[in-house]
Design a protein around this motif. Structure first.
Motif, PDB file in Angstrom:
ATOM      1  N   PRO A 231       0.788  -1.236   0.000  1.00  0.00           N
ATOM      2  CA  PRO A 231       0.000   0.000   0.000  1.00  0.00           C
ATOM      3  C   PRO A 231       0.816   1.280   0.000  1.00  0.00           C
ATOM      4  CG  PRO A 231      -0.099  -1.080   2.151  1.00  0.00           C
ATOM      5  CD  PRO A 231       0.537  -2.047   1.211  1.00  0.00           C
ATOM      6  N   ASP A 232       2.001   1.281   0.634  1.00  0.00           N
ATOM      7  CA  ASP A 232       2.760   2.522   0.746  1.00  0.00           C
ATOM      8  C   ASP A 232       3.339   2.996  -0.581  1.00  0.00           C
ATOM      9  OD1 ASP A 232       2.251   2.855   3.433  1.00  0.00           O
ATOM     10  OD2 ASP A 232       3.975   1.663   4.053  1.00  0.00           O
ATOM     11  N   VAL A 233       3.322   2.124  -1.587  1.00  0.00           N
ATOM     12  CA  VAL A 233       3.738   2.548  -2.930  1.00  0.00           C
ATOM     13  C   VAL A 233       2.796   3.618  -3.471  1.00  0.00           C
ATOM     14  CG1 VAL A 233       3.990   1.768  -5.331  1.00  0.00           C
ATOM     15  CG2 VAL A 233       4.870   0.363  -3.451  1.00  0.00           C
ATOM     16  N   TYR A 234       1.537   3.575  -3.023  1.00  0.00           N
ATOM     17  CA  TYR A 234       0.504   4.453  -3.573  1.00  0.00           C
ATOM     18  C   TYR A 234       0.196   5.601  -2.613  1.00  0.00           C
ATOM     19  CZ  TYR A 234       0.210   0.446  -6.591  1.00  0.00           C
ATOM     20  OH  TYR A 234       0.524  -0.573  -7.458  1.00  0.00           O
ATOM     21  N   ALA A 235       1.237   6.264  -2.166  1.00  0.00           N
ATOM     22  CA  ALA A 235       1.083   7.460  -1.353  1.00  0.00           C
ATOM     23  C   ALA A 235       0.772   8.650  -2.259  1.00  0.00           C
ATOM     24  CB  ALA A 235       2.345   7.704  -0.529  1.00  0.00           C
ATOM     25  N   THR A 236       0.579   9.811  -1.667  1.00  0.00           N
ATOM     26  CA  THR A 236       0.171  10.982  -2.450  1.00  0.00           C
ATOM     27  C   THR A 236       1.221  11.395  -3.477  1.00  0.00           C
ATOM     28  OG1 THR A 236       1.004  12.356  -0.646  1.00  0.00           O
ATOM     29  CG2 THR A 236      -1.351  11.925  -0.683  1.00  0.00           C
ATOM     30  N   ASN A 237       2.505  11.082  -3.228  1.00  0.00           N
ATOM     31  CA  ASN A 237       3.524  11.476  -4.208  1.00  0.00           C
ATOM     32  C   ASN A 237       3.346  10.749  -5.532  1.00  0.00           C
ATOM     33  OD1 ASN A 237       4.302   8.975  -3.296  1.00  0.00           O
ATOM     34  ND2 ASN A 237       6.427   9.534  -2.883  1.00  0.00           N
ATOM     35  N   PHE A 238       2.669   9.597  -5.523  1.00  0.00           N
ATOM     36  CA  PHE A 238       2.360   8.896  -6.776  1.00  0.00           C
ATOM     37  C   PHE A 238       1.536   9.802  -7.694  1.00  0.00           C
ATOM     38  CE2 PHE A 238      -0.250   6.292  -9.509  1.00  0.00           C
ATOM     39  CZ  PHE A 238       0.542   5.220  -9.874  1.00  0.00           C
ATOM     40  N   THR A 239       0.520  10.440  -7.131  1.00  0.00           N
ATOM     41  CA  THR A 239      -0.331  11.343  -7.916  1.00  0.00           C
ATOM     42  C   THR A 239       0.452  12.551  -8.399  1.00  0.00           C
ATOM     43  OG1 THR A 239      -2.297  10.670  -6.673  1.00  0.00           O
ATOM     44  CG2 THR A 239      -2.420  12.756  -7.870  1.00  0.00           C
ATOM     45  N   PHE A 240       1.295  13.102  -7.545  1.00  0.00           N
ATOM     46  CA  PHE A 240       2.016  14.310  -7.928  1.00  0.00           C
ATOM     47  C   PHE A 240       3.083  14.021  -8.979  1.00  0.00           C
ATOM     48  CE2 PHE A 240       0.494  15.526  -3.579  1.00  0.00           C
ATOM     49  CZ  PHE A 240      -0.503  16.358  -4.047  1.00  0.00           C
ATOM     50  N   PHE A 241       3.666  12.828  -8.966  1.00  0.00           N
ATOM     51  CA  PHE A 241       4.554  12.435 -10.060  1.00  0.00           C
ATOM     52  C   PHE A 241       3.778  12.396 -11.373  1.00  0.00           C
ATOM     53  CE2 PHE A 241       7.656   9.997  -7.169  1.00  0.00           C
ATOM     54  CZ  PHE A 241       8.511  11.086  -7.126  1.00  0.00           C
ATOM     55  N   ALA A 242       2.575  11.839 -11.323  1.00  0.00           N
ATOM     56  CA  ALA A 242       1.761  11.768 -12.538  1.00  0.00           C
ATOM     57  C   ALA A 242       1.420  13.160 -13.061  1.00  0.00           C
ATOM     58  CB  ALA A 242       0.482  10.966 -12.271  1.00  0.00           C
ATOM     59  N   TYR A 243       1.112  14.083 -12.155  1.00  0.00           N
ATOM     60  CA  TYR A 243       0.847  15.463 -12.572  1.00  0.00           C
ATOM     61  C   TYR A 243       2.089  16.113 -13.178  1.00  0.00           C
ATOM     62  CZ  TYR A 243      -3.944  16.485 -11.203  1.00  0.00           C
ATOM     63  OH  TYR A 243      -5.319  16.530 -11.144  1.00  0.00           O
ATOM     64  N   ALA A 244       3.244  15.886 -12.561  1.00  0.00           N
ATOM     65  CA  ALA A 244       4.487  16.446 -13.101  1.00  0.00           C
ATOM     66  C   ALA A 244       4.754  15.929 -14.505  1.00  0.00           C
ATOM     67  CB  ALA A 244       5.651  16.097 -12.173  1.00  0.00           C
ATOM     68  N   ILE A 245       4.505  14.650 -14.707  1.00  0.00           N
ATOM     69  CA  ILE A 245       4.680  14.046 -16.026  1.00  0.00           C
ATOM     70  C   ILE A 245       3.724  14.662 -17.041  1.00  0.00           C
ATOM     71  CG2 ILE A 245       4.188  11.887 -17.269  1.00  0.00           C
ATOM     72  CD1 ILE A 245       5.468  10.467 -14.792  1.00  0.00           C
ATOM     73  N   LEU A 246       2.475  14.852 -16.630  1.00  0.00           N
ATOM     74  CA  LEU A 246       1.484  15.441 -17.532  1.00  0.00           C
ATOM     75  C   LEU A 246       1.848  16.882 -17.883  1.00  0.00           C
ATOM     76  CD1 LEU A 246      -1.235  15.301 -19.003  1.00  0.00           C
ATOM     77  CD2 LEU A 246      -2.335  15.983 -16.867  1.00  0.00           C
ATOM     78  N   ILE A 247       2.259  17.653 -16.890  1.00  0.00           N
ATOM     79  CA  ILE A 247       2.637  19.046 -17.137  1.00  0.00           C
ATOM     80  C   ILE A 247       3.845  19.121 -18.062  1.00  0.00           C
ATOM     81  CG2 ILE A 247       3.548  21.129 -16.032  1.00  0.00           C
ATOM     82  CD1 ILE A 247       1.859  20.314 -13.566  1.00  0.00           C
ATOM     83  N   LEU A 248       4.815  18.230 -17.856  1.00  0.00           N
ATOM     84  CA  LEU A 248       6.006  18.216 -18.696  1.00  0.00           C
ATOM     85  C   LEU A 248       5.659  17.876 -20.150  1.00  0.00           C
ATOM     86  CD1 LEU A 248       9.099  18.274 -19.030  1.00  0.00           C
ATOM     87  CD2 LEU A 248       9.114  15.844 -18.423  1.00  0.00           C
ATOM     88  N   GLY A 249       4.887  16.814 -20.338  1.00  0.00           N
ATOM     89  CA  GLY A 249       4.554  16.399 -21.699  1.00  0.00           C
ATOM     90  C   GLY A 249       3.567  17.328 -22.376  1.00  0.00           C
ATOM     91  N   GLY A 250       2.645  17.877 -21.605  1.00  0.00           N
ATOM     92  CA  GLY A 250       1.634  18.775 -22.158  1.00  0.00           C
ATOM     93  C   GLY A 250       0.239  18.272 -21.878  1.00  0.00           C
ATOM     94  N   ALA A 251      -0.495  19.006 -21.025  1.00  0.00           N
ATOM     95  CA  ALA A 251      -1.881  18.641 -20.734  1.00  0.00           C
ATOM     96  C   ALA A 251      -2.738  18.854 -21.966  1.00  0.00           C
ATOM     97  CB  ALA A 251      -2.408  19.472 -19.567  1.00  0.00           C
TER      98      ALA A 251
END
Length: 329
Positions: A231-251
């Motif tokens: 379960p600890d793999v899916y902490a809140t930083n998981f979501t924020f990494f995904a947002y960083a990736i989306l912002i970098l690539g282009g929403a």
């Protein structure tokens, strides 16, 4: 310091399992945030219920692997409904608050002592991936240039990138359809869309469900690769990494999440290996940094790059300023 080896090992991460997992998570967020304007800060919760769906059904209840996949998808749909019903009629920040809380609730329930018999507690669940690997058609390692992939890893890569391709194609087709154009209209001005007779609440709910299901696939792929649901793999930083990736690539771009995931994980690996090599060779003195600091420093450098990106190219690498841009002021 062997720059060739550093580059080769980093290039491997470009198509690695981490890139697959976060590409799927970012594609789901792209549907919700990029195209619809929904602030879902709980994508980790959808990934967690995806992984738990398979793990619990197969290990705890001795059920079928395919039933576990169906349960994972159904659980993501139910979670989206539970989060969306009380919040989607309100301002966007209510959804953000609720999804952050839901992400932590799912993680804490998974690692709780009273749920250990079902969810495995903080130790997680293992032994549910055998059926998946029994389907593996690869019987020997595969050589691709300087890279060698073992059979199990190769199988996860093939299935994972196939899922990324299918999800990307589905998003591309949907966003070119009338349904997708309504989502973009909601993002820009939902009152105008409502005045045209469209049920904005229903469209938002559909977007939240679709993005959540794609996020659940991320959790399924990662748990199958690890052979464990922790379960600890899916902490809140998981979501924020995904947002960083989306912002970098282009929403609001079809290929932005995929490109962002590949670049981020290549950069993480390259920076980490380069820093370790520089420390070993003595280019970086011990008083300034040692090998235990490289993990934190690579996140710092990545954060600086994201800040600069927001300042100088707020729409991301593939983004169109006329489509969407994040205001960094």
């Amino acid at each position: 310091m062997d720059w060739g080896s550093i580059f080769e090992l980093s290039l491997r991460e470009l198509i690695g399992v981490q890139a697959i997992v976060f590409a799927l998570a970012a594609i789901g967020i792209n549907v919700q945030f990029g195209y619809t304007g929904l602030l879902n800060f709980g994508q980790a919760a959808f990934a967690a219920v995806g992984g738990y769906g398979v793990a619990v059904i197969v290990t705890t209840y001795d059920g079928s692997f395919w039933l576990g996949i169906l349960v994972s998808i159904s659980a993501a749909v139910v979670l989206a409904l539970l989060l969306g019903i009380p919040t989607l009629r309100l301002r966007a920040d209510y959804l953000a608050i609720v999804t952050i809380a839901a992400s932590e609730i799912v993680r804490l329930v998974g690692r709780s002592a009273w749920g250990r018999d079902v969810f495995g507690g903080s130790d997680g669940i293992t032994g549910f991936s055998n059926t998946f690997y029994d389907l593996n058609p690869f019987t020997e390692p595969f050589q691709l240039g300087p890279f060698e992939f073992r059979e199990r890893v190769l199988w996860v890569l093939v299935v994972g990138w196939a899922l990324v391709a299918v999800c990307t194609l589905v998003v591309w087709l949907l966003m070119r359809s009338p349904w997708g154009r309504v989502l973009k209209g909601i993002r820009e001005d939902e009152d105008a869309v409502r005045s045209l007779g469209k049920n904005v609440y229903a469209y938002k709910m559909q977007s939240l469900v679709l993005g959540g299901v794609i996020g659940a696939f991320a959790g399924i792929v990662y748990s199958l690769f690890q052979g464990a649901m922790q379960p600890d793999v899916y902490a809140t930083n998981f979501t924020f990494f995904a947002y960083a990736i989306l912002i970098l690539g282009g929403a609001a771009t079809v290929f932005g999440p995929v490109l962002g995931a590949a670049i981020v994980w290549f950069a993480f690996q390259f920076i980490d290996l380069a820093l370790r090599g520089a420390i070993t060779e003595g280019y970086i003195p011990d008083w300034l940094m040692d090998s235990t600091d490289t993990g934190a420093v690579r996140f710092m450098l990545t954060g600086i790059v994201l800040v600069l990106l927001l300042v100088f190219r707020p729409q991301g690498i593939l983004g169109d300023r006329r489509e969407i841009a994040l205001d960094a002021r």
